[in-house]
Design an enzyme around this catalytic site. Structure first.
Site, PDB file in Angstrom:
ATOM      1  N   TYR A 140       0.873  -1.179   0.000  1.00  0.00           N
ATOM      2  CA  TYR A 140       0.000   0.000   0.000  1.00  0.00           C
ATOM      3  C   TYR A 140       0.904   1.221   0.000  1.00  0.00           C
ATOM      4  O   TYR A 140       1.572   1.525   0.983  1.00  0.00           O
ATOM      5  CB  TYR A 140      -0.871  -0.065   1.257  1.00  0.00           C
ATOM      6  N   LYS A 168      -1.318  -1.155  -4.235  1.00  0.00           N
ATOM      7  CA  LYS A 168      -2.338  -0.109  -4.303  1.00  0.00           C
ATOM      8  C   LYS A 168      -1.601   1.213  -4.245  1.00  0.00           C
ATOM      9  O   LYS A 168      -0.994   1.557  -3.230  1.00  0.00           O
ATOM     10  CB  LYS A 168      -3.319  -0.210  -3.141  1.00  0.00           C
TER      11      LYS A 168
END
Length: 312
Positions: A140, A168
């Protein structure tokens, strides 16, 4: 786009809000309703315990309740990835163990934060996490929260070694996102997925070659993001742009909060929850302390955006 059926994630994977009761406990009934709202919208996966899910505010017990509730509600229809976000490696590993025990499909981890780390230490962090679990790891990249931007070379190495299986990208750096897509493509990383965390530039990211998106606004209008993705997949870029522009306007609800009395996160999260409450998806729009809830006038702004988007 380079989506593969062997990727652990692709398409539209909204980061679920975490509905709370007026007293601040997890509202499991509303959480199940929210999951069904997203599934009905046609999403390709669900991400629990991200920033939009207020993961930093939840106790370990509450985190477990969220994962268990959503995994049980979904019943294998789509992947459920769980945030295991915490400051350092020894603190993340117990969250990994909890996510695995409760049936999550994959785990989402940031670089270490609060403590200052060197790129070599960030790389060691992800390698230690991967060695501690059988769950696939999703990196992330959210420098606004953790203070560190994940370098494209580092991500590519970790992808080549299958330490991480997806990323992400919530960096807001479209140049960096494009560099990452080119880097991983040239390295022929097997079944590695790149998803944008932006609500506002999904069409552009998909045109670069991103495999999907993790949009917080997808809680409110999941079907809109699914239409955007499907248009892009069909090379209907005019259609994708038109849907993105409609969602861009809808995202104006995130600025409903008065900045003289609250921060941007209170405004955005409060607006998402107010919208879900107005739509009848969740029972209470409460946000975690110390976030500040929207007042009646601000909620009316949210309602106006929903009406303009033909959602209310």
């Amino acid at each position: 786009m380079t989506s593969s059926h062997d990727q652990i994630l692709s398409g539209i994977v909204p980061p679920l809000c975490t509905p709370l009761t007026p007293s601040g406990e997890i509202d499991t009934t509303s959480l199940v309703r929210l999951a069904e709202h997203l599934l009905t919208g046609g999403v390709d996966g669900l991400f629990v315990l991200g920033s939009t899910g207020e993961v930093a505010f939840l106790t370990d017990e509450q985190r477990g309740i969220v994962i268990e509730t959503v995994v049980h509600a979904v019943r294998g229809r789509v992947p459920v990835v769980a945030g295991v976000i915490d400051t350092t490696t020894p603190r993340v590993i117990p969250h990994l163990e909890q996510a695995a025990a409760l049936g999550a499909t994959a785990a989402v981890a940031t670089a270490p934060f609060y403590t200052r780390t060197h790129p070599a230490e960030i790389e060691k962090h992800f390698r230690l996490l991967a060695s501690a679990t059988e769950l696939p790891i999703v990196a992330y990249d959210i420098p606004v929260s953790v203070g560190t931007k994940l370098d494209a070379g580092l991500v590519t190495r970790l992808a080549q070694d299958r330490v991480i299986r997806a990323v992400k990208d919530s960096s807001g750096d479209d140049t960096g996102l494009r560099q990452l897509i080119l880097s991983t493509s040239e390295a022929e990383t097997e079944d590695f997925a790149i998803l944008t965390g932006s609500e506002l530039t999904v069409d552009a990211a998909l045109s670069f070659g991103a495999d999907g998106a993790v949009p917080g606004l997808g809680n409110v209008d999941p079907a809109g993001y699914v239409r955007l993705f499907e248009a892009a997949r069909a090379d209907d870029w005019d259609g994708a742009r038109a849907e993105q522009e409609r969602l861009f306007a809808l995202f104006g609800l995130a600025k409903a909060g008065d900045t003289s009395r609250m921060g941007a996160a209170s405004s955005a999260l409060g607006a998402f929850k107010a919208a879900l409450h107005l739509l009848g998806v969740i029972d209470c729009p409460r946000v975690s302390d110390p976030y500040i809830p929207l007042d009646a006038a601000e909620t009316a702004i949210v309602a106006a955006h929903l009406e303009k988007a033909d959602l209310l």
